[in-house]
Design a protein around this motif. Sequence first.
Motif, PDB file in Angstrom:
ATOM      1  N   ARG A   1       0.869  -1.180   0.000  1.00 34.43           N
ATOM      2  CA  ARG A   1       0.000   0.000   0.000  1.00 34.43           C
ATOM      3  C   ARG A   1       0.906   1.230   0.000  1.00 34.43           C
ATOM      4  O   ARG A   1       1.725   1.408   0.909  1.00 34.43           O
ATOM      5  CB  ARG A   1      -0.928  -0.005   1.216  1.00 34.43           C
ATOM      6  CG  ARG A   1      -1.981  -1.110   1.131  1.00 34.43           C
ATOM      7  CD  ARG A   1      -2.710  -1.283   2.451  1.00 34.43           C
ATOM      8  NE  ARG A   1      -3.532  -0.145   2.790  1.00 34.43           N
ATOM      9  CZ  ARG A   1      -4.768   0.051   2.335  1.00 34.43           C
ATOM     10  NH1 ARG A   1      -5.315  -0.802   1.491  1.00 34.43           N
ATOM     11  NH2 ARG A   1      -5.469   1.106   2.722  1.00 34.43           N
ATOM     12  N   ILE A   2       0.762   2.046  -1.031  1.00 37.46           N
ATOM     13  CA  ILE A   2       1.687   3.161  -1.256  1.00 37.46           C
ATOM     14  C   ILE A   2       0.928   4.473  -1.207  1.00 37.46           C
ATOM     15  O   ILE A   2      -0.039   4.688  -1.948  1.00 37.46           O
ATOM     16  CB  ILE A   2       2.391   3.006  -2.628  1.00 37.46           C
ATOM     17  CG1 ILE A   2       3.117   1.654  -2.699  1.00 37.46           C
ATOM     18  CG2 ILE A   2       3.349   4.169  -2.888  1.00 37.46           C
ATOM     19  CD1 ILE A   2       3.555   1.274  -4.099  1.00 37.46           C
ATOM     20  N   GLY A   3       1.367   5.400  -0.329  1.00 38.48           N
ATOM     21  CA  GLY A   3       0.791   6.734  -0.288  1.00 38.48           C
ATOM     22  C   GLY A   3       1.436   7.608  -1.353  1.00 38.48           C
ATOM     23  O   GLY A   3       2.638   7.516  -1.596  1.00 38.48           O
ATOM     24  N   PRO A   4       0.653   8.454  -2.021  1.00 36.21           N
ATOM     25  CA  PRO A   4       1.208   9.237  -3.132  1.00 36.21           C
ATOM     26  C   PRO A   4       2.246  10.267  -2.708  1.00 36.21           C
ATOM     27  O   PRO A   4       3.151  10.593  -3.467  1.00 36.21           O
ATOM     28  CB  PRO A   4      -0.022   9.924  -3.728  1.00 36.21           C
ATOM     29  CG  PRO A   4      -1.021   9.976  -2.610  1.00 36.21           C
ATOM     30  CD  PRO A   4      -0.781   8.740  -1.803  1.00 36.21           C
ATOM     31  N   PHE A   5       2.150  10.791  -1.477  1.00 34.70           N
ATOM     32  CA  PHE A   5       2.977  11.940  -1.102  1.00 34.70           C
ATOM     33  C   PHE A   5       4.459  11.618  -1.034  1.00 34.70           C
ATOM     34  O   PHE A   5       5.297  12.438  -1.383  1.00 34.70           O
ATOM     35  CB  PHE A   5       2.496  12.516   0.228  1.00 34.70           C
ATOM     36  CG  PHE A   5       1.176  13.213   0.133  1.00 34.70           C
ATOM     37  CD1 PHE A   5       1.037  14.376  -0.608  1.00 34.70           C
ATOM     38  CD2 PHE A   5       0.061  12.694   0.761  1.00 34.70           C
ATOM     39  CE1 PHE A   5      -0.180  15.024  -0.708  1.00 34.70           C
ATOM     40  CE2 PHE A   5      -1.165  13.330   0.661  1.00 34.70           C
ATOM     41  CZ  PHE A   5      -1.289  14.496  -0.071  1.00 34.70           C
TER      42      PHE A   5
END
Length: 545
Positions: free
Chosen positions: A446-450
């Motif tokens: 799960r990868i956060g865009p920031f």
Amino acid sequence: MFTKEEYASYEDLCERYKPECPANFNFAYDVLDKMDPAKLALVHVDDAGNRREFTFGFFQEASCRLADALAKKGVKKGDRVMLVLYRRMEYWTVMLALHRLGAVPIPSPSLLTKKDITERVNYAGISAIICEDSIAERVNEAKGGCPGLKLFVQVDGEPGEGWVGYEPLLASGSPEFPRTEASPGGDDPLVIFFSSGTTGLPKMVLHNHKYAASHYTTGALWHDLEEGDLHLTVSDTGWGKSVWGKFYGQWMAGAVIFVWDFRGKFEPAELLRIVAENKITTFCAPPTIYRFLVREDLGKYDLSALRHCTTAGELLNDSVFHAWEKAFGMPIYEGYGQTETTLQVATFKFMKPKPGSIGKPVPGWEIKLMDEEGKEVPQGEEGEICIRIDKPVLGLFDSYMDEPDKTACVKCDGWYHTGDKAWADEDGFLWFMGRTDDLIKSSGYRIGPFEVESALVAHDAVIEAAVTGLPDEVRGQLVKATVVLAPGYEPSEELTKQLQAFVRELTAPYKYPRVIDYVSELPKTISGKIKRKEIREADLAKMAK
């Protein structure tokens, strides 16, 4: 009523600071009218460089006159009034007049189209509009479809048929508009903000009069304002950040509000010149502004009067934080909140900032990170930012106006669900990951865009980046970056490989963007936030073809 104290640490703040609001609070009567009339309240510099200064006495009298004049025109307590005003002095006068009267202002951006105006006026039940002369033509085009719109007030220019000029209207009012038992305050409606919707009509976020008092935390503590400070927040008057940064909290803390009323394209060099020449002491701007500022020759500007800087709206990239600190010897303190709230999470001056972290929960906001089943997640794991509401929370919105079902979806089981994801580190600092829909699920990760965006903008070639998920049969989603290049750089396969390698060096290898698109500008909401959903939908439409 509002007295600033000094705090030695975050723990000291939590132990001693309790946000409070007097009974039946009304900012115009309880704050503005108690100010020394001779004291400087606001400094305004227009596009041509003309500087004007306004005292609290000016706003005391002008807001009374306008409240009286509007009342004579039939505007009453509970009426909804659309404001479309630039960063001009009249914005403050109108807001304060409506606070006295009990009518509910709806600040709106100048970019609204005829269609936007028609839809919002009817959707919100707006009965009056106060706007710039340059907006009047659009209102004229829309008003045939707005049967409930009765009063039209034009600021500047020669008012057309059916319009009332602002200055004659102001002059017609009495300089006294005394408080009565019927005057608004406390739980009465104060203001409505349209949220930054990306599709369909945005929600109407309703705050009561106590909301203004809650911004003392914003001004006195987060902005670190003191008596006589000259504070500049870069914000349009058409959205909520304007009252966060250039209104309630700043005046309650004893500061002078500085307004730079630029009308054309934002020029970072001009902003630096304005800050230097006017000896701004405290400054707040969204991360996008800082990203442009650090690309200027910062050594050309004397910012020695500047002592405290803050940011909110989206995450501040590590590279920008370090560039600013190197140039001026001061960090940038991040904060987090929503249109629905005031400051929920922040890094204050007595805390050592962690670049990329939004800070720790603000006293008065009991925050938990929860999973989809409503259980608190362990330290280090992502969860939705949720606020406990089984007792009153000063600064939290009342409701989505006229939409009880939408309100019930986010205010339930004793918690307000923000829809934003974060994780907490071992020191209790929160790290924002983005909206629930913005998270990317790729090969089980799960990868956060920031984090990926922050890595990209650290490269000299990149001014802005938006990271989204692209459907993929093997990985579930691919990480995709939509990039705006700096002057002097052109899209190429070689540059794409350079950027991918650069990101792999700064993040975990699985997070690098496998697809990079180059664009001249990113789609954004009227409040300046990147519309990642629009990028995702455009990608899906291309794939469908």
